[in-house]
Scaffold this motif. Structure first.
Motif, short mmCIF file in Angstrom:
data_model
loop_
_atom_site.label_atom_id
_atom_site.label_comp_id
_atom_site.label_asym_id
_atom_site.label_seq_id
_atom_site.Cartn_x
_atom_site.Cartn_y
_atom_site.Cartn_z
N GLU A 104 0.86 -1.18 0.00
CA GLU A 104 0.00 0.00 0.00
C GLU A 104 0.89 1.23 0.00
N ALA A 105 0.34 2.33 -0.49
CA ALA A 105 1.11 3.57 -0.53
C ALA A 105 0.15 4.75 -0.57
N SER A 106 0.68 5.91 -0.18
CA SER A 106 -0.09 7.14 -0.28
C SER A 106 0.88 8.31 -0.36
N PHE A 107 0.42 9.39 -0.97
CA PHE A 107 1.21 10.61 -1.07
C PHE A 107 0.32 11.73 -1.57
N THR A 108 0.85 12.94 -1.53
CA THR A 108 0.16 14.11 -2.04
C THR A 108 1.04 14.72 -3.12
N ALA A 109 0.44 15.16 -4.24
CA ALA A 109 1.20 15.71 -5.36
C ALA A 109 0.64 17.06 -5.78
N GLN A 110 1.57 17.97 -6.14
CA GLN A 110 1.17 19.29 -6.64
C GLN A 110 0.81 19.25 -8.12
N LYS A 111 1.41 18.31 -8.86
CA LYS A 111 1.13 18.15 -10.29
C LYS A 111 1.14 16.66 -10.60
N ALA A 112 0.45 16.29 -11.68
CA ALA A 112 0.43 14.88 -12.10
C ALA A 112 0.18 14.83 -13.60
N ARG A 113 0.75 13.80 -14.23
CA ARG A 113 0.52 13.62 -15.67
C ARG A 113 0.73 12.18 -16.08
N VAL A 114 0.15 11.84 -17.20
CA VAL A 114 0.34 10.52 -17.82
C VAL A 114 1.55 10.66 -18.75
N LEU A 115 2.57 9.83 -18.55
CA LEU A 115 3.74 9.88 -19.43
C LEU A 115 3.61 8.91 -20.60
N SER A 116 3.03 7.74 -20.35
CA SER A 116 2.87 6.77 -21.44
C SER A 116 1.86 5.69 -21.06
N ILE A 117 1.37 5.05 -22.11
CA ILE A 117 0.52 3.86 -21.97
C ILE A 117 1.09 2.83 -22.95
N THR A 118 1.54 1.71 -22.42
CA THR A 118 2.14 0.67 -23.23
C THR A 118 1.27 -0.58 -23.18
N PRO A 119 0.58 -0.89 -24.30
CA PRO A 119 -0.29 -2.06 -24.32
C PRO A 119 0.48 -3.34 -24.02
N CYS A 120 -0.19 -4.27 -23.32
CA CYS A 120 0.37 -5.58 -22.98
C CYS A 120 -0.42 -6.66 -23.67
N ALA A 121 0.23 -7.79 -23.89
CA ALA A 121 -0.49 -8.96 -24.41
C ALA A 121 -1.43 -9.45 -23.32
N GLN A 122 -2.59 -9.88 -23.72
CA GLN A 122 -3.58 -10.36 -22.74
C GLN A 122 -3.01 -11.56 -22.02
#
Length: 144
Positions: free
Chosen positions: A126-144
């Motif tokens: 488990e994890a938690s944190f607070t962020a001032q900014k956030a973004r998606v850098l990439s999406i890499t499809p995986c084989a099912q």
């Protein structure tokens, strides 16, 4: 604004999956916490990179009796200006119950918002944190 809309590029996730997911049963593959950004960088330090393998489970069932998945991919998120970072139980399989997001007032500027992130445990991690900014850098499809 919905909490996930705080993330720059959230539309990429929605386009890939057809909706913003809960990331139930997603697996955290990598967490990188880095404070080495130089002062000339446009990023706020420290930075937390999260690599999360996720998908959307459909109501369709395979011949073997398992639910079919849609959009199986590794989602790389970058969170900037992170504080209150807590990580526990990282292991060989870091499955989440959910990726919980909530907007809150910035601790030093009530005119700005921050994103509170909770990686809700399913098994040990488990994890938690607070962020001032956030973004998606990439999406890499995986084989099912």
């Amino acid at each position: 604004m919905k909490a996930h809309e705080f993330i720059q590029g959230f539309e990429l996730v929605v386009a890939h999956l057809g909706l913003w997911p809960s990331f139930h049963d997603a697996e955290v593959l990598k967490v990188v916490i880095d404070r080495t950004n130089v002062a000339t960088s446009e990023e706020l330090s420290p930075v937390l990179d999260l690599h999360l393998r996720g998908w959307v489970m459909t109501s369709e069932v395979t011949e073997q009796g398992f639910y079919k998945h849609h959009g199986n991919a590794v989602f790389h998120f970058r969170f900037e200006g992170v504080i209150n970072v807590r990580v526990e139980g990282f292991n060989n399989q870091n499955v989440l119950s959910a990726l919980n997001l909530e907007l809150a007032d910035h601790p030093h500027d009530t005119h700005r918002k921050v994103l509170q992130v909770e990686l809700e445990h399913c098994y040990e991690f488990e994890a938690s944190f607070t962020a001032q900014k956030a973004r998606v850098l990439s999406i890499t499809p995986c084989a099912q």
